[in-house]
Scaffold this active site. Structure first.
Site, PDB file in Angstrom:
ATOM      1  N   GLU A 173      -1.523   9.578   9.425  1.00 32.83           N
ATOM      2  CA  GLU A 173      -1.355   8.062   9.392  1.00 32.83           C
ATOM      3  C   GLU A 173      -0.359   7.479  10.587  1.00 32.83           C
ATOM      4  O   GLU A 173      -0.780   6.584  11.114  1.00 32.83           O
ATOM      5  CB  GLU A 173      -0.853   7.802   7.913  1.00 32.83           C
ATOM      6  CG  GLU A 173      -1.828   8.135   6.776  1.00 32.83           C
ATOM      7  CD  GLU A 173      -3.039   7.149   6.911  1.00 32.83           C
ATOM      8  OE1 GLU A 173      -2.938   6.052   7.693  1.00 32.83           O
ATOM      9  OE2 GLU A 173      -3.963   7.712   6.466  1.00 32.83           O
ATOM     10  N   TYR A 180       1.866  -0.375   5.096  1.00 31.98           N
ATOM     11  CA  TYR A 180       0.382   0.296   5.292  1.00 31.98           C
ATOM     12  C   TYR A 180       0.589   1.990   5.122  1.00 31.98           C
ATOM     13  O   TYR A 180       0.093   2.518   4.256  1.00 31.98           O
ATOM     14  CB  TYR A 180      -0.042   0.032   6.479  1.00 31.98           C
ATOM     15  CG  TYR A 180      -1.510   0.805   6.523  1.00 31.98           C
ATOM     16  CD1 TYR A 180      -2.492   0.073   5.835  1.00 31.98           C
ATOM     17  CD2 TYR A 180      -1.574   2.079   7.137  1.00 31.98           C
ATOM     18  CE1 TYR A 180      -3.851   0.638   6.124  1.00 31.98           C
ATOM     19  CE2 TYR A 180      -2.812   2.698   7.394  1.00 31.98           C
ATOM     20  CZ  TYR A 180      -3.830   1.991   6.639  1.00 31.98           C
ATOM     21  OH  TYR A 180      -5.042   2.715   6.553  1.00 31.98           O
ATOM     22  N   ASP A 229      -4.319  -3.555   5.719  1.00 29.75           N
ATOM     23  CA  ASP A 229      -4.105  -3.800   7.239  1.00 29.75           C
ATOM     24  C   ASP A 229      -5.260  -4.698   7.838  1.00 29.75           C
ATOM     25  O   ASP A 229      -5.689  -5.372   6.855  1.00 29.75           O
ATOM     26  CB  ASP A 229      -4.235  -2.398   7.944  1.00 29.75           C
ATOM     27  CG  ASP A 229      -5.746  -1.771   7.820  1.00 29.75           C
ATOM     28  OD1 ASP A 229      -6.668  -2.423   6.895  1.00 29.75           O
ATOM     29  OD2 ASP A 229      -6.017  -1.131   8.358  1.00 29.75           O
TER      30      ASP A 229
END
Ligand code: SF4
Length: 322
Positions: free
Chosen positions: A41, A129, A147
């Site tokens: 991520e 996020y 997002d």
């Protein structure tokens, strides 16, 4: 602005059914290890998936645990990160590894990634996020990601050209299938990346086309935001020694490309130097224009021995450094 209409459960289910059949084959989807998921991520924050795979593989191989990264020098991570851009991510990832590797009684997590949103948000480089993605994918926490991709799908699905951030969050949470929050989020990510793309969405393949209020004109959702890129001008001094190695400095943490090496670019005098051309480097919201100057120095550094950004390598190349 305003709230978004929620989608009924049977239609939400068609999204996850589609994901089960069509999901992208990504290496971090074959692990349950929270560290490796977090690493993916962080890399994907500003690097495309196709390039991110290569970085994820080499960084996870070298640093399979937070403790392995915390024991290494930051510069070793920056060397592996070369070319991925946005180097502050790498510096923060190193700081994160150091923090989670501390024992519990010193405010750390004894080498494990914490499993709550609140604790994840306390870690360096982890925003809303990434915290939601890690918490849902690695720890099955029911929290939807938000997002640009999710906002676009939400705007099109609900026919709202300008949805407020909070409504997108509520909408994203409502799209989670009970018991499978991580897969639900990844289904949404795949839909935004592969089907409901910013330009030329493939509506004919969309698993949730029946509920889409924006399918007649997807380009109208969300309403485009006009943002002009700012332009920054720099001079770079490439001073070469007798074997063609340039003088290089390690950039300060507070500077652009902090922790990486490169030719001097601030407070330089161009007196006596020769201009060899200009490089224009595009970042998401900025355009960097670098005038490259060439001169001599008594002792340079082998550029292959230190971590450098792509921009700095281009600067050396145009000046003919080895
Ligand atoms: S139907 Fe088209 S515009 Fe609507 S969500 Fe699917 S891909 Fe996006």
């Amino acid at each position: 602005m305003g709230s978004l209409k929620m989608i009924e459960h049977p239609l939400r289910k068609s999204l996850i059914d589609w994901y089960d059949k069509e999901k992208r084959d990504l290496p971090w989807r074959k692990t349950n290890d929270p560290w490796l998921i977090l690493l993916s991520e962080v890399i994907l924050q500003q690097t495309q998936v196709s390039r991110g795979i290569e970085y994820w593989k080499k960084i996870s191989n070298r640093f399979p645990t937070p403790k392995a990264l915390s024991a290494a020098d930051q510069e070793e991570l920056l060397t592996l990160w070369q070319g991925a851009g946005y180097y502050a991510r790498a510096r923060r990832l190193h700081a994160l590894a150091v923090q989670v590797s501390k024992p519990f009684n010193e405010g750390g997590f004894d080498g494990s990634i914490p499993d709550s949103i609140e604790q994840l948000l306390q870690l360096p480089g982890i925003g809303a996020y990434t915290a939601a993605a890690v918490a849902s994918i690695a720890f099955n926490r029911p929290v939807g990601v938000v997002d640009g991709n999710v906002r676009r799908v939400a705007a099109r699905q609900t026919g709202n050209p300008n949805p407020a951030q909070d409504s997108v969050r509520t909408w994203s949470n409502s799209m989670l299938i009970p018991g499978r929050p991580g897969d639900s989020n990844q289904a949404m990510m795949d839909l935004g990346a592969v089907i409901c793309k910013p330009k030329a969405p493939k509506c004919e393949l969309c698993p949730i086309i029946n509920t889409c209020e924006g399918k007649a004109d997807p380009s109208a959702y969300p309403a485009p935001v006009k943002r002009k890129k700012s332009i920054e001008n720099f001079d770079a001094a490439v001073l070469l020694d007798s074997v063609g190695w340039p003088r290089l400095i390690k950039r300060e943490k507070t500077e652009r490309f902090g922790g990486m090496w490169g030719p001097p670019m601030s407070n330089i005098s161009t007196d006596g130097l020769i201009s060899v051309g200009q490089i224009v480097h595009q970042l998401t919201h900025r355009e960097l224009r670098v005038e490259v100057w060439k001169g001599q120095c008594s002792k340079g550094v082998d550029p292959s021995s230190v971590p450098m950004s792509n921009l700095d390598r281009k600067i050396l190349e145009i000046a003919g450094a080895m």
